[in-house]
Enzyme design. Structure first.
Site, PDB file in Angstrom:
ATOM      1  NE  ARG B  94       6.816  98.991  32.410  1.00 17.43           N
ATOM      2  CZ  ARG B  94       7.397  99.678  33.397  1.00 17.43           C
ATOM      3  NH1 ARG B  94       7.406  99.215  34.638  1.00 17.43           N
ATOM      4  NH2 ARG B  94       7.969 100.835  33.170  1.00 17.43           N
ATOM      5  CE  LYS B 129      -3.648  88.467  56.664  1.00  9.87           C
ATOM      6  NZ  LYS B 129      -4.269  89.438  57.573  1.00  9.87           N
ATOM      7  CE  LYS B 161      -4.113  83.048  61.345  1.00  7.37           C
ATOM      8  NZ  LYS B 161      -3.773  83.842  60.150  1.00  7.37           N
TER       9      LYS B 161
END
Lengths: 275, 275, 275, 275, 275, 275
Positions: B94, B129, B161
């Site tokens: 898994r 992100k 930004k």
């Protein structure tokens, strides 16, 4: 529970060199007030984790959660406010948003399934198909979306799957071997993908049967044959479109990998107030 | 690069108690051969990481990658084979699949954008992100999908930004403050969301301009005004459907958060051979 | 499972300065052969852990286990042989013996209880009263002594104890609250210390009842009242002298804290051969 | 000193999934007051560590120690009170008690030896036979029981033992090799198990002699031969019954492994007040 | 001993993004042979650590040490050869050289003092003024330069310094307090900076006296007064120019902070062979 | 940024056993006031780190910085005061001073170069030749001394050096390979050690040229040939004596390894006040 993850996520963003932009262009004594806003409709999760990110960067930043985890909000809702050093807020911003966006994304994806089966007796659960390193947060987010948790890992319940049955040489042998060895607090679940396997399982018995990739009609037959002797769990190809038919087959539990492995993030952003 | 992550992902699945099912129902000396199969079409990434998962669980398991990272495969393709102790394979399964499914999902999402802009001069890049804790793997997967990497964090390039400009009191002041402080190896990028902001930026200058959330027509005007004096990067609302028009505006770089924050996993599974 | 513990145990013994004695008085090229000997009769556990200690100190030391974990040996039995650099053997000796002595001590204490109830249908389990930092090894050692494991921690089963009932305001409320929240893979156990509490529990139901500190006569009554509807577990004051009477009351499981919290170590020593 | 251990011990109990029982059946706003009680007579140690466990789980829980570490208390004594969130107290309870029970157990076992030799000039010390991962706490607990500490590890004093002498080819060579290499702040101790070995040692000299497994009569002869030129330390088979005769032989120091490797825990429990 | 440090040093250089230059401009299959060369005369230390750096980056790189640690080499000497993947060698280069340059620098600075006092009975030791995070390597390098080690930290010997005496209220009280508390394996050293303090110390006694910042004439008087009852250690202002006069005063030990806190690195470089 | 380093540095000094001297001879309730004094003239750096050391040892110690990082002070200046538990101050002292001495040493060495080139247009930068484990602090200290930072590691800028050119087969190929692969935020620097190499580089282009080991006359020619098309950086053999001539050649940047790899510590000490 998430302190190590938060530290690592911040390290990814800062490494040894810190936040070049902020240190260079924001005065050390500048303070700001900012809003964390959900840009789209969804279920919020991760307020505490986001708060922790700001606290690690700067214990003097004040964070107020306006919305409790597990709440569905409309696009444009301010879910948190953040006050304090502009530098600290800017440095923590992306890490806080990445975590909150992920967690709210999982909660929202879960909620879509939960809402679709409202009124049936079934519950939605997650799987072990979580994002590596984020299992505890993913499982928490599923609960916030209205789901319940399946086992946390390989350690807290027995699940005999396809590959175990192949390697163990059959359902009966696998179940008997497990029963003679595990402690009395552990439940045993067995995966079957056809009704004849189910019949074999009903002889040897288990606590839960995982009915894998069966259509609603077959699920209904399976539930009838089990007749309350095991908990019935369905999985495989669960989407908001298909899930209601699955639930109406009478199964007790529906597990869905997509709510963790493929949940799109919920778009949350941080806006400085200009005043 | 990923050893810590793999150990943590295995810890999530095993905690202190180990794999109850496998230890109870699979004989210690059972050996198996298994295939890792892509259930759907996509770009494979993560072979080395998956191999490392098996090696951590059991150094004696043999893993052979049949497909190089960065290759697009059709549904049903066997991408790796795994040979060795059945217990070890089941215990590692898994974690290996969760990592490979995530990485291939990011590579595939990137590839969809790259393919859509073929023949234009633009390149696709990622953003910050990324999934918390997985940034290095996410950025690697973007490269495997044919994209390039934007900065790795707050530490390796300056990006001024929206919020920085608010806190610093304007573009010109922000850029000048940065330029007088950062080292000579660092590039400076500035985000603008309107043409008048671009005009202000052109006076003070920068290495890269981020043209945020502009429609293709506005982007084309921006590229014309810049006229080669800065690298032009577009971002905001990039999808496989919209990206070509953006690229045809003449920008050099298109950055897309969705290829990391909302990439669905690629469905990869492990099948034991029965023989 | 134990790599971190072994590293920390070695760090405790070596800190930054290493093994002053060995480095100062044993030539770097001296090689030896040594025997690890059980000085007293008991059940051996920890061979793999001891082997790992030597391997961490020096991968070139050869360790051969002559006795499998879980075997009862007589005083004087050589359980392992160690060959290689004298320095490495001396540096690893105490850490290896401390671990093996602890683990064999727990296995032996467990075995004393298991032997005492031979022929009854009951099984011996451990509790969460393990040595801090050693839970996984303690639980393994219990299995080697012939016991089974109770839950590993607070995370893998529900156990409603005395203090929960006080804080939740009663058995019924506590059980109902739990049942509506935990996942379908989790068993619910409830502690009762009197028959009237048992009667209340029988109404609301649970998977397991913990009959705490009851004498054999009361246990027998409890088992009769339960009549197969829950697994019956006894605990409190379990010693090799008292355990058989408890088992003969008909309970399914007997849990004993003393096998982990107060097990004396088994005396194992390392002797260099002189030849 | 113990922050890492406390975190690991809590992790063992909580893993990623937390305290299922408490979260499911105790309201988040429930508060309680609880007493930590010594169920049997003994010497208390570990108050600060227990306090730290509660503080890690919840900084808002108030812990008051009513008894200082190193105090002998009678059965039934309340040694600490704990006030705060019921959930937090229940989640921290077992980890706090396991640590305090271990530490008080070591302190009590030490105290039994110290009391037995009262009035002789000897002191009781521990050995390196401590519980893996707990050495610093074990050594602290010995001090709280009235003992002193032997060296902390292989790094802070030289101890030439049996196996070193075998590998180095004799006492004289071993001591001379050590003396020419270690720094001037390090004491040298040599183990001898017969008087003729002692005679050889007296020629080459050392700071401390460890007289291993000698009966009181032989110890007395050894002390006479040493005549103050080295510190005399006795070890081997030290119990509360035998220790006084050993002390009366005139040795300076008696070291006992049993006070750490085989100390039974002191039974301490946490009781919620019902009011 | 140094595995954690090496990993951290590599992390500093690589962070999550790796070696941009090498990955971009060196083909994955390029192999090279390189020499590590001492550019100046000095004592080499750190071969094993350098080898470990290459092994962590790539276990398939072959490293051969041509010179043993502790050897003085002339400028231009090749001290190691490195064969293998060009990428791996380039990525590991700086970290390996930084460590080897530091360690050889400390060894060389020590050697300068050791050589200057040749023929006197004194030995050179280090202090605790080591580079943070590098103490074990600094102390090893001192031994390679011909020095011995003073205590490793606050934990392995008692050193009563100026500030302790101020806080404890005098030498006699401080020594007596220590003697009644520390174990029998610990030596006690006391710092004095004037002869009258020495006289006070001689009454209460200690194992070692640190004669701080005394000129050679005063040192000689101090040595005479001590007359073999304590080990005499001198410190303060030790340089290659002043050290011989200090040694000739008759002290046993001279401790020097400069050999660790201010040692210039030894210039070692890595040259690719062109052939 | 430095929390892990501080913890490790304290661990080096304390290991598991703590501060033997202080615990044995200083009463637990003793409080003191101490001054941290610069014994020589230099630039101070590290106040926050020193403060953090005291806070980790004891959050109740009060530390007041009297001098801001980056300030040049004369010998004898008190730069910090420390108030609180005498034990805590003594335990933290050496670690705090080792860090502050190192950081101030680097700042002072940098300042010597910066002062020497005052009035030229050049700036001083560091290199990657930092102390292993201390890179972030070293780079910070360089800024405090008036320098700027070169790249932080292999991950935040491309630097094509001698060995890369050898392995890649030439400057042009190396630059072109890099340019086609790295992201648009990364600057490319190329090392040349002769004017003909520079000519080759001017054809293919780069952002920065590193002019290695050239004399001032050659540097001047290089600067002329570059004519503003690349940033010119000089390195090799930079000392306070030689640096001005290098700066006057017209280069933009001068990088110096010695300010980090060979900076002597600045002598700072802690004095208890006696009153």
């Amino acid at each position: 529970m998430y302190a190590g993850l938060v530290r690592r996520a911040l390290d990814e963003d800062l490494a040894g060199a810190g936040d070049l932009t902020t240190e260079a262009c924001i005065p050390a004594d500048s303070v700001s007030r900012a809003d964390i806003v959900a840009r789209v409709t969804g279920v919020i999760a991760g307020s505490q984790v986001a708060r922790h990110v700001f606290a690690v960067v700067d214990p003097d930043v004040t964070v107020e959660a306006l919305v409790e985890d597990g709440t569905e909000v409309e696009a444009g809702t301010v879910v948190m406010t953040v006050d304090g050093s502009s530098r600290s807020i800017l440095t923590a911003e992306r890490t806080a948003l990445n975590l909150m966006g992920r967690m709210s994304g999982v909660a929202t994806a879960t909620h879509h399934l939960v809402r679709a089966i409202a009124g049936t007796g079934a519950v939605i659960t997650d799987t072990r198909k979580t994002m590596p390193g984020l299992r505890a947060l993913d499982k928490y987010s599923v609960r916030m979306g209205g789901g319940r948790n399946h086992r946390f890992g390989l350690y807290d319940a027995v699940m005999i799957k396809d590959n175990h049955i192949v390697a163990a040489g059959g359902i009966t042998g696998a179940v008997e071997a497990v029963r003679s060895r595990v402690g009395h607090t552990v439940k045993i679940e067995v995966e079957v993908d056809a009704l004849d396997q189910l019949d074999e399982l009903l002889v040897v018995g288990a606590d839960i049967v995982l009915l894998d990739n069966m259509d609603p009609a077959t699920l209904r037959k399976a539930v009838e044959r089990v007749d309350g002797r095991m908990i019935c769990e369905a999985s495989g190809g669960i989407t908001p479109e298909t899930v209601r038919a699955v639930a109406e087959s009478g199964v007790d539990v529906i597990s869905a990998g997509s709510i963790t492995h493929s949940a799109p993030q919920l778009d949350v952003a941080l806006d400085f107030r200009r005043d």
